[in-house]
Each structure stands twice: as C-alpha cells, then as structure tokens.
Design a protein around this motif. Structure first.
Motif, PDB file in Angstrom:
ATOM      1  N   ASP A   1      46.232  52.409  33.956  1.00  0.00           N
ATOM      2  CA  ASP A   1      45.687  52.761  35.265  1.00  0.00           C
ATOM      3  C   ASP A   1      46.469  53.930  35.845  1.00  0.00           C
ATOM      4  OD1 ASP A   1      43.492  51.332  36.111  1.00  0.00           O
ATOM      5  OD2 ASP A   1      44.487  50.535  37.873  1.00  0.00           O
ATOM      6  N   LEU A   2      45.771  54.924  36.363  1.00  0.00           N
ATOM      7  CA  LEU A   2      46.418  56.069  37.002  1.00  0.00           C
ATOM      8  C   LEU A   2      45.753  56.353  38.338  1.00  0.00           C
ATOM      9  CD1 LEU A   2      46.837  58.528  33.998  1.00  0.00           C
ATOM     10  CD2 LEU A   2      48.702  57.642  35.397  1.00  0.00           C
ATOM     11  N   ARG A   3      46.554  56.530  39.377  1.00  0.00           N
ATOM     12  CA  ARG A   3      46.037  56.977  40.674  1.00  0.00           C
ATOM     13  C   ARG A   3      46.117  58.493  40.673  1.00  0.00           C
ATOM     14  NH1 ARG A   3      49.372  55.664  44.581  1.00  0.00           N
ATOM     15  NH2 ARG A   3      51.002  54.835  43.239  1.00  0.00           N
ATOM     16  N   LEU A   4      44.961  59.137  40.595  1.00  0.00           N
ATOM     17  CA  LEU A   4      44.935  60.583  40.399  1.00  0.00           C
ATOM     18  C   LEU A   4      45.622  61.334  41.536  1.00  0.00           C
ATOM     19  CD1 LEU A   4      41.352  61.058  38.917  1.00  0.00           C
ATOM     20  CD2 LEU A   4      43.543  61.333  37.748  1.00  0.00           C
ATOM     21  N   GLY A   5      45.517  60.818  42.750  1.00  0.00           N
ATOM     22  CA  GLY A   5      46.144  61.502  43.860  1.00  0.00           C
ATOM     23  C   GLY A   5      47.656  61.497  43.801  1.00  0.00           C
ATOM     24  N   ALA A   6      48.240  60.587  42.995  1.00  0.00           N
ATOM     25  CA  ALA A   6      49.701  60.484  42.918  1.00  0.00           C
ATOM     26  C   ALA A   6      50.279  61.177  41.696  1.00  0.00           C
ATOM     27  CB  ALA A   6      50.112  59.009  42.907  1.00  0.00           C
ATOM     28  N   VAL A   7      49.414  61.633  40.772  1.00  0.00           N
ATOM     29  CA  VAL A   7      49.915  62.279  39.559  1.00  0.00           C
ATOM     30  C   VAL A   7      50.547  63.618  39.912  1.00  0.00           C
ATOM     31  CG1 VAL A   7      49.255  63.279  37.338  1.00  0.00           C
ATOM     32  CG2 VAL A   7      48.237  61.123  38.081  1.00  0.00           C
ATOM     33  N   ARG A   8      51.784  63.824  39.461  1.00  0.00           N
ATOM     34  CA  ARG A   8      52.497  65.063  39.786  1.00  0.00           C
ATOM     35  C   ARG A   8      52.171  66.187  38.808  1.00  0.00           C
ATOM     36  NH1 ARG A   8      58.709  63.500  40.119  1.00  0.00           N
ATOM     37  NH2 ARG A   8      58.272  63.448  37.893  1.00  0.00           N
ATOM     38  N   GLY A   9      51.903  65.852  37.561  1.00  0.00           N
ATOM     39  CA  GLY A   9      51.715  66.868  36.551  1.00  0.00           C
ATOM     40  C   GLY A   9      50.371  67.574  36.652  1.00  0.00           C
ATOM     41  N   ALA A  10      50.187  68.538  35.746  1.00  0.00           N
ATOM     42  CA  ALA A  10      48.947  69.313  35.708  1.00  0.00           C
ATOM     43  C   ALA A  10      47.976  68.791  34.643  1.00  0.00           C
ATOM     44  CB  ALA A  10      49.261  70.781  35.430  1.00  0.00           C
ATOM     45  N   PHE A  11      48.501  68.020  33.678  1.00  0.00           N
ATOM     46  CA  PHE A  11      47.675  67.524  32.575  1.00  0.00           C
ATOM     47  C   PHE A  11      48.001  66.054  32.302  1.00  0.00           C
ATOM     48  CE2 PHE A  11      48.571  72.021  31.792  1.00  0.00           C
ATOM     49  CZ  PHE A  11      47.289  72.554  31.679  1.00  0.00           C
ATOM     50  N   ILE A  12      46.973  65.294  31.986  1.00  0.00           N
ATOM     51  CA  ILE A  12      47.124  63.910  31.543  1.00  0.00           C
ATOM     52  C   ILE A  12      46.498  63.820  30.161  1.00  0.00           C
ATOM     53  CG2 ILE A  12      46.597  61.487  32.018  1.00  0.00           C
ATOM     54  CD1 ILE A  12      46.019  62.386  34.950  1.00  0.00           C
ATOM     55  N   VAL A  13      47.292  63.387  29.180  1.00  0.00           N
ATOM     56  CA  VAL A  13      46.809  63.352  27.794  1.00  0.00           C
ATOM     57  C   VAL A  13      46.842  61.914  27.293  1.00  0.00           C
ATOM     58  CG1 VAL A  13      46.976  64.394  25.523  1.00  0.00           C
ATOM     59  CG2 VAL A  13      47.945  65.587  27.492  1.00  0.00           C
ATOM     60  N   PRO A  14      45.714  61.187  27.349  1.00  0.00           N
ATOM     61  CA  PRO A  14      45.690  59.850  26.760  1.00  0.00           C
ATOM     62  C   PRO A  14      45.759  59.945  25.236  1.00  0.00           C
ATOM     63  CG  PRO A  14      43.502  60.458  27.506  1.00  0.00           C
ATOM     64  CD  PRO A  14      44.421  61.550  27.967  1.00  0.00           C
ATOM     65  N   GLN A  15      46.437  58.974  24.636  1.00  0.00           N
ATOM     66  CA  GLN A  15      46.611  58.966  23.186  1.00  0.00           C
ATOM     67  C   GLN A  15      46.507  57.533  22.672  1.00  0.00           C
ATOM     68  OE1 GLN A  15      50.388  60.983  22.227  1.00  0.00           O
ATOM     69  NE2 GLN A  15      50.333  61.809  24.294  1.00  0.00           N
TER      70      GLN A  15
ATOM     71  N   GLY B   1      36.751  60.344  41.318  1.00  0.00           N
ATOM     72  CA  GLY B   1      37.182  58.978  41.546  1.00  0.00           C
ATOM     73  C   GLY B   1      38.646  58.947  41.925  1.00  0.00           C
ATOM     74  N   GLU B   2      39.102  57.820  42.436  1.00  0.00           N
ATOM     75  CA  GLU B   2      40.497  57.687  42.841  1.00  0.00           C
ATOM     76  C   GLU B   2      41.348  57.087  41.733  1.00  0.00           C
ATOM     77  OE1 GLU B   2      40.325  55.249  46.284  1.00  0.00           O
ATOM     78  OE2 GLU B   2      39.305  56.741  47.522  1.00  0.00           O
ATOM     79  N   LEU B   3      40.784  56.118  40.988  1.00  0.00           N
ATOM     80  CA  LEU B   3      41.506  55.447  39.920  1.00  0.00           C
ATOM     81  C   LEU B   3      40.912  55.834  38.569  1.00  0.00           C
ATOM     82  CD1 LEU B   3      42.009  51.820  41.293  1.00  0.00           C
ATOM     83  CD2 LEU B   3      43.730  53.595  41.040  1.00  0.00           C
ATOM     84  N   LEU B   4      41.759  56.272  37.657  1.00  0.00           N
ATOM     85  CA  LEU B   4      41.362  56.604  36.297  1.00  0.00           C
ATOM     86  C   LEU B   4      41.948  55.532  35.390  1.00  0.00           C
ATOM     87  CD1 LEU B   4      40.189  58.614  34.205  1.00  0.00           C
ATOM     88  CD2 LEU B   4      42.372  59.832  34.309  1.00  0.00           C
ATOM     89  N   ARG B   5      41.092  54.845  34.652  1.00  0.00           N
ATOM     90  CA  ARG B   5      41.573  53.778  33.772  1.00  0.00           C
ATOM     91  C   ARG B   5      41.131  54.050  32.347  1.00  0.00           C
ATOM     92  NH1 ARG B   5      40.765  47.711  35.681  1.00  0.00           N
ATOM     93  NH2 ARG B   5      42.294  48.549  37.155  1.00  0.00           N
TER      94      ARG B   5
ATOM     95  N   GLU C   1      38.005  47.181  11.458  1.00  0.00           N
ATOM     96  CA  GLU C   1      36.621  46.737  11.607  1.00  0.00           C
ATOM     97  C   GLU C   1      35.949  47.433  12.784  1.00  0.00           C
ATOM     98  OE1 GLU C   1      34.344  42.551  12.632  1.00  0.00           O
ATOM     99  OE2 GLU C   1      35.997  42.524  11.197  1.00  0.00           O
ATOM    100  N   GLU C   2      36.717  47.673  13.851  1.00  0.00           N
ATOM    101  CA  GLU C   2      36.171  48.343  15.028  1.00  0.00           C
ATOM    102  C   GLU C   2      37.322  48.976  15.789  1.00  0.00           C
ATOM    103  OE1 GLU C   2      32.878  47.379  18.476  1.00  0.00           O
ATOM    104  OE2 GLU C   2      34.215  45.759  17.870  1.00  0.00           O
ATOM    105  N   SER C   3      37.115  50.163  16.311  1.00  0.00           N
ATOM    106  CA  SER C   3      38.128  50.786  17.165  1.00  0.00           C
ATOM    107  C   SER C   3      37.454  51.833  18.038  1.00  0.00           C
ATOM    108  CB  SER C   3      39.241  51.442  16.329  1.00  0.00           C
ATOM    109  OG  SER C   3      38.726  52.380  15.408  1.00  0.00           O
ATOM    110  N   PHE C   4      37.709  51.753  19.345  1.00  0.00           N
ATOM    111  CA  PHE C   4      37.122  52.735  20.258  1.00  0.00           C
ATOM    112  C   PHE C   4      38.009  52.908  21.485  1.00  0.00           C
ATOM    113  CE2 PHE C   4      34.937  48.674  21.134  1.00  0.00           C
ATOM    114  CZ  PHE C   4      35.167  48.493  22.489  1.00  0.00           C
ATOM    115  N   PHE C   5      37.853  54.083  22.097  1.00  0.00           N
ATOM    116  CA  PHE C   5      38.597  54.478  23.298  1.00  0.00           C
ATOM    117  C   PHE C   5      37.585  54.823  24.382  1.00  0.00           C
ATOM    118  CE2 PHE C   5      39.740  58.069  25.955  1.00  0.00           C
ATOM    119  CZ  PHE C   5      40.959  57.694  26.496  1.00  0.00           C
ATOM    120  N   GLY C   6      37.980  54.694  25.621  1.00  0.00           N
ATOM    121  CA  GLY C   6      37.103  55.115  26.709  1.00  0.00           C
ATOM    122  C   GLY C   6      37.866  55.233  28.011  1.00  0.00           C
ATOM    123  N   PHE C   7      37.160  55.656  29.045  1.00  0.00           N
ATOM    124  CA  PHE C   7      37.781  55.667  30.367  1.00  0.00           C
ATOM    125  C   PHE C   7      36.777  55.251  31.426  1.00  0.00           C
ATOM    126  CE2 PHE C   7      36.175  60.070  30.362  1.00  0.00           C
ATOM    127  CZ  PHE C   7      35.745  60.253  31.664  1.00  0.00           C
ATOM    128  N   MET C   8      37.317  54.700  32.506  1.00  0.00           N
ATOM    129  CA  MET C   8      36.546  54.261  33.664  1.00  0.00           C
ATOM    130  C   MET C   8      37.031  55.014  34.886  1.00  0.00           C
ATOM    131  SD  MET C   8      36.645  50.133  32.986  1.00  0.00           S
ATOM    132  CE  MET C   8      38.149  50.066  32.009  1.00  0.00           C
TER     133      MET C   8
END
Length: 722
Positions: free
Chosen positions: A551-565, A488-492, A578-585
């Motif tokens: 939102d991240l445009r993968l084609g523009a990322v300069r680094g080698a790793f992306i670490v969501p936290q 994909g082009e956009l990582l969210r 009561e509820e907590s969750f993480f995800g990506f699109m």
C-alpha cells in the motif's frame, strides 16, 4: 452463454454474444446478473440489460454463470487473496519487531526451541526456519471477517459489457480479426487464436495472415482439420511444424519435434517442395535456422519421398551439403567494397530489410550523393513495406534525430532487457527529415477516412502495439512505453502465485527513486513499513496459492518514481508456476475494504517471462505533481535464488531510465495523421454524438451510434495499417 468460445469474445472485445433462448420475463435475473458483475467492477450496458430482460430466467442464469467466471478471472478475483497480516494495511508491525516476535514464538514451541537456540548461539537465525514466519496464521474467512465492506466511490472502475451479435458470428469475427492482425500476437493471443482456428477451420478465412507467427497457428489448425496450409517460404513450413509440436512458432526457443503422422509429413514435405520449386532462392532462408531444420528433417524422413526433390534440398542446405547464397551475404560483399549505392539497390528486392538497414547504410555513406541514393531507394519501396515496419522505422528515426551520447535499450521477445551506451555516429538531420516526411505521408495514405473522429484524451499517450510481445495477457494491460494517468489517493500493488511441484517463494517489493534515478527507499519483506506505505508481509510457499500486497499513499511519496517488482526468492520460475500475476488497485482513503477488491483493480498482468525479477511498470510524478504509469513489461535475469530489491537497485534504475526517457510512437501520432482527413475531430467529454463516429479511447462509451468504429486497447492493433 452456451457457446464454448464465447468467453474469448467477452475477454477480447468486452461484448457479450446474444444468447439464444426462449423469450420471457428475465428482468429480475438480469438485474441480479448486473449486480453480481458490479462486485467485480463490470456492468451490463443499458442495451444489453434490456436484451437480457426479454429472455427467460433460465437463459439469463445460464448466460450469467460463465460470464461471471470469465470477468472475475480477468481481474484476478477467481482466487482467494489471503494477506500474511490479517488486518493489513492496519497493524503491520515494524520489521525488526516482527522478526523478534517470530523468534520468541519459536522459542516458546517445544519442537522448534532446540534448533532455534542452536542457531542463536551461532549468531544467525534463518527466518524460514521459524514456524510462524512466511505462513499466514489465519484463514481467508478470518481475514474477511476482520475487514469492513468496501465503500463505493465515484472513482471505482466500471467496465461495461456491450451486446454482441449471435455467438457464432462473434466467434468468427474474432477469429478473422486475430488471424488477420497486422502485428504479432502475444502468447495468450496465439493460444486463443489456435482455439478459434480449430473451431473456424471450415468457415470463412482471412484474406491474408500477414504475420508469420499468426499464420503458423492458423495453418496448424487447418492442417489438422484436413485443409491445405498457406505457405510461401520455407520458414513458414518450419513454424508450422513447431505449431504442430506444441512449440514456439516465433522460433525464439528450440522446439522438440513430435513424431508426426504420415499425412502430416507428406503435407510438410509437399509444401517445402512447392515453395523451393517456385523460388529456388528461398533455400537461403534455411541458413537462419539450420539446427531446427536438421531436427525437423529427422522427423520428416525426406529420403522416403523422392518425388519431392526440392524438399530434400532444404535439408541438404541445413546440413551444409548444398550451398545457398543469402541476400545478406551479397549485401555484405557490396558494403565491404564500399558500394553502398549497390547495396541499397540490391535491398530493394527485400523492402522490409532495406528499411531496417537504413541507419547503417546512411552511416557508412561517404558522400551526400550516396546518402541521396539510399534515401531515394527507401522512398521507392515504401508502398511495399508493412505498416508495422513503417511505424517501427519512424520511431527509430525520431530518436536518431536527437543528440547522440545517450543510451540504447534492447528488449528481446521474452521481455529481457539491457541498456548500452549509444556510440553510433549521427545520421545527417536533412536525411532523417526527408525520410520522416516520406514515412508520414505513406502512413497517412494508408489510414482510413475516419469521418467524425472522437478521441479520449487518456488514450493519446498509449504506445502503438507494434508487437504483441511488448505486452502481456491480462486485464487493462497496455503496450510497453504507454503512459496513462493515475487518479486516486491509495495505490495498492498485488502479486499472486501458485506453485506447481515445488516450494516457491515470490517477493513483492517497491523501489522509490528520486529525480536523478537514485534510490530513495524501498518496501519489501525486509522493510515492512515506511512513512508513505506498508507491506502485507512475506509469504514463503504457495501450494494453494499465495498473495502479497503493498500500500502506498501517493501524496506522501517523496521520490519521483515508484518501481514495483516481483522477485523469485526460491522455487519455480514465472513460466513454471501454475499461475502467477501482478496488478494494482486505486482507492480513496475512506473506502476501507478487503486487501483485494475486484472493482478497484485497474490492471492485472500475467507474469510469464524468462527472468527471475519482473518489472511490470513504473509510476512517475509529473512536473505538475500528478502521477502517471509507464508500462515496462520487462524481466531481469536475476540470480537463481534469493533475489532481493536491495541487490538490483542499479540495474533496475538503469532500465527504468532507459524506458522513461524514450519517446515511443503513440496513438497521438496516428490520430494526428487521421485528423487531417477527418470531417471533425472532438475530444471525448462525456457527450455522445448523434451520428456514427470513429471512437478511440480506453473504454467504449455507452450509447454510441451502432455504425461507429470503436478502437479500445482490446483491438488497438486495428489502428496499425497493413
């Protein structure tokens, strides 16, 4: 879908139990059901659509409503995701400009002006004290009105629901599969197993429940229903008591035992008495859990039941009034006397323990003769060891065959991790090679004949689920160490949480690292915009639920790793909320749409860990420039409050490096062994073979022969031999 447990079948198997109801002309209702599913990224298979179309409208509608609720919750579409900035990802201001605007708005407000002026004179302004900071200034309806419809794209996720059998048959099959699993289940799996075990207590039972935690849950349900529990160790009884008290059957966290009814107390004491009477040496198992046994004894009152004297011995050992010599202690005595061969011979009585001790035994051997004796002892007991232990030791030996001097990663049951330098002496390569060959042969022997083996290439680098604790509940979640392609082009990224009792502020961040694991930059509430991405803004409380996005445009990322936290800035922990969750699109640039679009969700993972910083996964760029996700499911201890990405860069980079550079045992390994016995091996390319196959992939293709064996992430544990 009238059956109360049918939603568990949908969630675990992606099969819809065939509803019972009158025949009719339900074509219109079935197509509407299918269209509603597609808005969440799901779809009815052709066969299922045809089956539903032959039922009455009322039956289809009654089936559709709970299924839609189920699949929307699976991907996180059951809540409103309201971003702080209404137009996100457009029109997000620079961080300092945004903070200055919040100050100006505070100064223009009569109520907040005096306090803000006082803080400005002191030289420090607390953002949380500003009335417009941290709380979206618009409704969810206003956010929806500000965004165009999502444009469909060929890469959007479509998860197909397939037809199942009658509801009761599907529920019973799921119960037997979970209860008889050869690997431990996670917290969500154990909760589901208990619900299924309660329902199926009077029906067929698994031939064996090899995992002790799973057995405890089944025993608790069966005992409650008036059936005899299956017990063969004193620890089985302790786990059962924990399950009956709503505690931790893994025995990792202490359980506060409830007051137990007299029939339950009698059943537990009778079980202890029978176990010890049959094998008095099992009293030694008490020493590993002395404190829980002491507390359990206070609830069971064994002195009131003199007809079970062996049960009383259990609590006497726990209190130190009776001696019980452990196998571990006898082994230590032999090793202290430099009798490694004798220690290995003694450990053959506990094959699993012998295999887990191999590394240490081989390192302390003084002669090749001793090493040969240790290896020979291991080879003799291999047929008696569980498949999970075989594979765990195989993975361990793979790393020991590499050069020493690297690092070791330790992850506990809760996902807390630490990395230490590997200072162990090497194990001779010839001994490692001999053991690896023996392990491979024993594993190959236990694998079934696959017939025509059909493999989705994307599943080959998925780590084997050797423990349910190496993953989490959710959708599209894979075991720790799995590597999957990202297209994909956009990582969210997104995080959603809802506080239970007190104000709770979670912060979503993304750390970018270079090829040397050094920090390049980050996105967070302190850095809302970078060249390659944008943050949706900081939400600081969640009485009705709150969401943040990156939102991240993968084609523009300069680094080698992306670490969501996900950082806990203040308030309730991941286990308390009561509820907590993480995800990506994943999206294409032209798709537009709302901040949250269910059919673009690739993964949604529950956040239920013990630390204050969650690291769900890392994205890494390959040598060919393509991105992949590697699954972490880790938690850092963090600080009690005010955790921020800027302050844990070093520890995060160290953990990421430890996992990224570790080779986990994957599906590729097992399919390689299975291919030796397959009549044909084919990589999935979109064409369905005519006859039955053993299919292993991330998603079940539509149109497979009904006699096919299908392995997907939902039942990947079925690959692990017993």
């Amino acid at each position: 879908m009238a059956h109360p447990l049918a939603s568990l079948v949908v969630r675990h198997t992606h099969r819809l139990p065939v509803p019972s109801g009158p025949e009719g002309r339900g074509e219109v209702a079935a197509r509407q059901f299918d269209a509603a599913l597609m808005s969440a990224g799901f779809k009815l298979s052709a066969a299922l659509l045809e089956r539903l179309s032959g039922l009455s409208d009322e039956t289809v509608v009654a089936t559709a409503t709970p299924v839609l609720d189920c699949v929307r919750a699976m991907v996180g579409d059951h809540v409103e995701h309201n971003a702080y900035f209404r137009d996100f990802p457009a029109n997000v201001p620079d961080t300092l400009d945004f903070w200055a605007r919040c100050v100006r708005e505070a100064l223009s407000d009569d109520a907040s002006r005096p306090g803000t002026l006082a803080r400005l004179r002191a030289g420090v302004v607390d953002l949380l004290s500003l009335p417009s900071y941290g709380r979206p200034q618009h409704t969810y309806a206003e956010l929806l009105a500000a965004h165009d419809e999502l444009i469909a794209a060929a890469g959007d996720r479509v998860t197909v629901l397939h037809p199942g059998g009658p509801a009761e048959d599907e529920v019973a099959a799921l119960y037997l599969a979970l209860a008889g699993s050869t690997t431990p289940l996670g917290d969500e799996g154990l909760r589901d197993l208990y619900a299924l075990a309660e329902h199926c207590a009077d029906g067929p039972q698994p031939e064996t429940a090899p995992v002790r935690e799973n057995r405890a849950v089944v025993n608790a349900a069966r005992l409650t229903a008036g059936h005899e529990p299956v017990l063969d160790t004193v620890t089985d009884v302790l786990r059962l008591a924990c399950a009956l008290s709503g505690g931790d059957v893994t025995l990792t966290e202490p359980t506060r035992f409830r007051a137990l009814s007299r029939p339950v107390r009698r059943a537990l004491l009778a079980g202890l008495d029978a176990v010890v009477a049959a094998a008095p040496a099992k009293l030694a198992d008490v020493l590993a859990h002395r404190e829980p046994f002491k507390r359990l004894g206070e609830r069971l009152h064994p002195h009131e039941y003199p007809r079970w004297p062996h049960a009383a011995d259990v609590f006497a050992v726990a209190r130190g009034e009776k001696e019980a010599r452990t196998l571990e202690g006898r082994v230590e005595e032999l090793l202290g006397a430099d009798d490694v061969t004798g220690a290995a011979r003694l450990l053959t009585a506990a094959p699993g323990m012998l295999l887990r001790s191999l590394d240490r035994l081989l390192r302390v051997c003084r002669t090749q003769e001793d090493r040969d004796a240790v290896v020979a002892a291991a080879e003799r007991v291999l047929p008696k060891v569980s498949g999970r232990v075989l594979l765990s030791v195989r993975e361990h030996l793979h790393h020991r065959a590499r050069d020493t001097g690297g690092s070791r990663v330790f992850v506990n049951r809760g996902g807390r991790a630490r990395v230490v330098a590997d200072t162990r002496a090497p194990v001779p390569p010839t001994d490692v090679a001999r053991l690896v060959a023996a392990l491979d042969e024993e594993t190959r022997r236990r694998l079934p004949d696959p017939g025509h083996l059909l493999i989705d290439p994307d599943v080959l680098d998925v780590a084997l689920p050797l423990s349910g604790r190496a993953t989490t509940g959710g959708f599209g979640v894979l075991p720790r160490g799995s590597l999957t392609p990202v297209r994909g082009e956009l990582l969210r990224f997104f995080v959603h949480w809802k506080q239970r009792r007190r104000r709770t502020d979670y912060d979503l961040s993304a750390l970018m690292l270079d090829a040397g694991y050094e920090t390049d930059r980050w996105l967070s509430y302190t850095a809302l915009k970078q060249f390659e991405g944008v943050h949706s803004g900081d939400v600081t409380e969640a009485p009705d639920g709150a969401s943040e996005f990156i939102d991240l445009r993968l084609g523009a990322v300069r680094g080698a790793f992306i670490v969501p936290q996900v950082h806990i800035y203040s308030g309730e922990g991941f286990d308390e909320a009561e509820e907590s969750f993480f995800g990506f699109m994943l999206r294409e640039e032209a798709q537009k749409g709302r901040p949250f679009e269910a059919r673009t969700v690739r993964m949604k993972s529950e956040l239920r860990g013990p630390g204050r910083v969650a690291l769900p996964l890392v994205f890494l760029r390959g040598d060919d420039g393509r991105w992949h996700a590697k699954w972490l499911h880790l938690y850092l201890r963090g600080a009690p409050a005010a955790n921020r990405v800027e302050e844990n860069q070093l520890s995060v980079a160290t953990l990421v490096r430890g996992i990224v550079e570790r080779d986990h045992l994957t599906v590729r390994y097992l399919t390689g062994l299975m291919a030796d016995r397959a009549t044909a091996t084919t990589l999935w390319g979109g064409t369905v073979p005519d006859g039955p196959v053993t299919y292993i992939g991330l998603e079940r293709p539509d149109g497979l022969h009904p006699d096919s064996l299908v392995i997907t992430p939902e039942n990947l544990r079925a690959l692990i031999p017993g």
